[in-house]
Design a protein around this motif. Structure first.
Motif, PDB file in Angstrom:
ATOM      1  N   UNK A   1       0.906  -1.249   0.054  1.00 53.65           N
ATOM      2  CA  UNK A   1       0.040   0.026  -0.024  1.00 53.65           C
ATOM      3  C   UNK A   1       0.796   1.147   0.114  1.00 53.65           C
ATOM      4  N   UNK A   2       1.843   1.261   0.908  1.00 59.92           N
ATOM      5  CA  UNK A   2       2.708   2.531   0.920  1.00 59.92           C
ATOM      6  C   UNK A   2       3.618   2.672  -0.279  1.00 59.92           C
ATOM      7  N   UNK A   3       3.878   1.557  -1.124  1.00 59.47           N
ATOM      8  CA  UNK A   3       4.551   1.860  -2.258  1.00 59.47           C
ATOM      9  C   UNK A   3       3.608   2.104  -3.568  1.00 59.47           C
ATOM     10  N   UNK A   4       2.477   1.853  -3.507  1.00 57.69           N
ATOM     11  CA  UNK A   4       1.493   2.505  -4.415  1.00 57.69           C
ATOM     12  C   UNK A   4       1.213   3.741  -4.111  1.00 57.69           C
TER      13      UNK A   4
ATOM     14  N   UNK B   1       3.471   6.119  -2.573  1.00 52.05           N
ATOM     15  CA  UNK B   1       4.388   6.782  -3.115  1.00 52.05           C
ATOM     16  C   UNK B   1       4.780   7.038  -4.788  1.00 52.05           C
ATOM     17  N   UNK B   2       4.198   5.865  -5.485  1.00 56.11           N
ATOM     18  CA  UNK B   2       4.294   5.690  -6.948  1.00 56.11           C
ATOM     19  C   UNK B   2       3.194   6.670  -6.970  1.00 56.11           C
TER      20      UNK B   2
ATOM     21  N   UNK C   1      13.724   4.307  -6.683  1.00 58.00           N
ATOM     22  CA  UNK C   1      12.541   3.336  -6.139  1.00 58.00           C
ATOM     23  C   UNK C   1      12.817   2.002  -6.905  1.00 58.00           C
ATOM     24  N   UNK C   2      12.767   1.966  -8.119  1.00 54.89           N
ATOM     25  CA  UNK C   2      13.047   0.583  -8.785  1.00 54.89           C
ATOM     26  C   UNK C   2      14.131  -0.252  -8.252  1.00 54.89           C
ATOM     27  N   UNK C   3      15.111   0.529  -7.959  1.00 59.73           N
ATOM     28  CA  UNK C   3      16.577  -0.157  -7.676  1.00 59.73           C
ATOM     29  C   UNK C   3      16.397  -0.814  -6.304  1.00 59.73           C
TER      30      UNK C   3
ATOM     31  N   UNK D   1       6.865   1.232 -15.906  1.00 57.74           N
ATOM     32  CA  UNK D   1       7.718   0.066 -15.452  1.00 57.74           C
ATOM     33  C   UNK D   1       7.795  -0.290 -14.044  1.00 57.74           C
ATOM     34  N   UNK D   2       7.716   0.855 -13.197  1.00 55.98           N
ATOM     35  CA  UNK D   2       8.005   0.823 -11.648  1.00 55.98           C
ATOM     36  C   UNK D   2       6.617   0.124 -11.239  1.00 55.98           C
TER      37      UNK D   2
END
Length: 628
Positions: A14-17, A19-20, A52-54, A201-202
């Motif tokens: 959820x947090x990743x989304x 931030x995205x 972020x992707x890294x 992509x992310x």
């Protein structure tokens, strides 16, 4: 988070989304800023996307087994392997440096001929990545879940946009001249397009990370729960495990996943911050007068409880956690997201009984000889139920009409009978035949049930405001396989002529001493500006605190003898009315809300008998329920 190089936690997803999503307005502001200041801010935002992707790739590299390592027991393999994700992370880190390199990078790029050669190499690398994902994406995860995330589709769209970006780079002199764009503006548009496909992509990478690590993370979460001893901590951890399982298990539906994820998203994180702000503005001034705590301090305490125990901000006011004595036990309060959205589902063992189907439940009680509120008519799909198809109108008595499915008193209406017609509280009049036809018509959208209006025992007439007051009695299956009453609350309407007494519909309730049937002080839900505690009924003035409920022993015996016949459910919340002739079952709920119990008792359930029983069942059933 998913970025923290550890097994997936649903909150991390959820947090990743979030931030995205936050990167999108940031890119828009960077584009505008670049146009105004002529500084390439968009490159900086793109560097954040690469970073972020890294981190996601490094997380997957840490979870993946080294080459040659055998699979862990029951673990789902990462088909890409550690080397692949380390290479992907290195690729992303290189481009972080490239985006932030400024004039130094541009100097070396100018030496490349043609200038778009670097973009072509990136395009080839990205195409290879999409093909590898399409080829090696774990088929087990795809088939194991009903939530089919279009990861390859997202990556394919990103690759298409990158192809457009490559075309812009290759045709820059011609296109810039054709559209009359300044070099800086053209570069900013190209950078913005780059951001768009990088974001896709992310997003695909985040979804892939969730898919790969979910099964492994679920086993790790279950193993951790089995070592816990604190009941409230067990249920909080089980909620996370249930949400993780919803990403992988064919046993859990899309609706359950949505509920579990929304419970986490709205109760914590950005949703919790927004809810805390709104509640503090609405309820904070009144609490400041009672507790002396300023609004900023109230908000800060809500956030502390939210991050430490996962408590939604509304619990701060509902359970009066601003009181230091109650705040000390904050971690022991149980929330509906932990019980209704997870624990009850884990404990449930379906054998065919459905308490939510009110007509089926009524018929089952009649077969068992249990006293139950009589049904006088039912209709579904625009037709009368077969058992009532022969009549032409409804019985000539006061009636209570409600949906066959539903909770909280929603959709319930009361019709009074007088001199050949039915009268609604809003003044509408209908003949018995017309009301019957109205119910049939309404059933086209949802099945409807009609019951005779019941009257309470005379000893309760001064607190029911002319409606039917009921007792919510909670029973639970214990460690010995028998059933016991753990808690109860007596619910009363707060408005004269109310159709329902429901606590969530504005009613009040008082805790019941399960040994004696004696009532405590009454209260409301605790989320209104005028919420409070009432030793006497606020409308009738009748004493509530200290009152003994009539037929309490018989009510206890009724639910304890009824629960074994509905053994699908380890916990049931019974709605019992005390009538002149004794206790009568109105409804039963296999996933009862516990806020009424905790609010009226002014004590949490985590360390009480019910909380311990729920946690015991969850620990025992967790592995089988989530892993099969």
């Amino acid at each position: 988070m998913t970025l923290a190089a550890r097994p997936l936690d649903p909150r991390d997803l959820i947090r990743s989304i979030f931030l995205w999503l936050l990167l999108i307005p940031l890119a828009a502001m960077a584009f505008v800023g670049a146009q105004i200041t002529q500084h390439d801010w968009v490159d900086s935002v793109n560097a954040l996307v690469y970073a972020f992707a890294a981190l996601v790739a490094l997380s997957l590299a840490r979870q993946a087994r080294p080459a040659g390592a055998g699979p862990a027991e029951g673990d789902a393999a990462d088909p890409f392997g550690r080397v692949f994700w380390i290479a992907a992370a290195a690729f992303c880190i290189f481009f972080v440096a490239s985006e932030l390199g400024g004039d130094v990078i541009e100097h070396y790029e100018a030496q490349i001929s043609p200038v778009w050669l670097g973009d072509l190499m990136c395009w080839i690398a990205a195409g290879a990545f999409v093909l590898v994902v399409a080829r090696l994406r774990p088929r087990q995860a795809v088939h194991a879940t009903r939530i089919a995330t279009p990861i390859v589709g997202i990556l394919a769209v990103a690759f298409g946009l990158q192809s457009v970006g490559l075309g812009l780079g290759m045709g820059e002199p011609h296109l810039r001249h054709r559209f009359g764009l300044a070099p800086a503006t053209y570069d900013n548009i190209d950078d913005l397009l780059e951001f768009a496909y990088l974001q896709l992509y992310l997003l695909g990478l985040i979804a892939l990370a969730a898919e790969i690590s979910a099964r492994h993370a679920l086993r790790a979460q279950i193993a951790a729960i089995e070592k816990l001893a604190d009941p409230a901590a067990i249920l909080r951890a089980a909620q996370l495990a249930f949400t993780t399982a919803a990403l992988t298990s064919p046993k859990l539906s899309r609706r359950r996943l949505h509920r579990a994820l929304m419970g986490l998203a709205l109760g914590t994180g950005f949703g919790g911050i927004a809810a805390g702000y709104r509640l503090t503005r609405r309820l904070g001034p009144g609490i400041r007068g009672r507790s002396g705590k300023s609004l900023p301090r109230q908000f800060a305490e809500q956030m502390r409880f939210m991050w430490k125990f996962g408590l939604a901000p509304n619990t701060y006011y509902q359970f009066e956690l601003f009181d230091p004595a109650l705040g000390q036990a904050a971690g022991q309060y149980l929330q509906r997201n932990e019980t209704k959205a997870a624990a009850y589902k884990i404990m449930h063992k379906p054998t065919g009984h459905r308490l939510s189907e009110k007509l089926s439940f009524h018929n089952r009680c009649r077969e068992l000889g249990l006293p139950v509120a009589p049904v006088v008519f039912a209709a579904a799909r625009g037709e009368a139920d077969a058992a009532f198809a022969g009549g032409t109108d409804l019985p000539h008595c006061d009636l209570f009409i409600k949906p066959c499915k539903g909770s909280g008193g929603r959709g319930a209406v009361k019709w009074q009978y007088a001199e050949g017609i039915f009268i609604h509280a809003d003044g509408r009049h209908m003949t018995p035949a017309a009301l019957r036809q109205s119910v049939i018509a309404e059933s086209a959208d949802q099945a409807m049930l009609v019951q005779k209006t019941l009257a309470n025992h005379p000893d309760l007439a001064d607190v029911n405001c002319g409606a039917l007051a009921t007792i919510r009695i909670v029973t639970a299956r214990n460690e010995n396989g028998t059933y016991e009453v753990t808690n109860a609350a007596f619910r009363m309407p707060r408005v004269t002529g109310s159709a329902v007494d429901n606590f969530h519909a504005g009613g009040i309730a008082a805790a019941v001493d399960i040994a004696t049937g004696r009532l405590g002080v009454a209260t409301d839900l605790g989320l209104g500006a005028n919420s409070g505690w009432f030793p006497r009924h606020p409308i009738t003035g009748a004493a509530i605190e200290g009152r003994l409920l009539p037929c309490w022993r018989e009510a206890r015996d009724l639910v304890e003898s009824a629960h074994p016949h509905f053994s699908d459910f380890a916990v049931i919340g019974w709605d019992i009315a005390i009538l002149p002739e004794g206790p009568c079952i109105i409804e039963a709920n296999g996933a009862p809300d516990l806020d009424i119990i905790q609010r009226t008792a002014r004590a949490p359930l985590g360390n009480a008998r019910l909380g311990r029983l729920i946690a015991w069942h969850v620990k025992r059933d967790l592995r089988g329920a989530l892993l099969g």
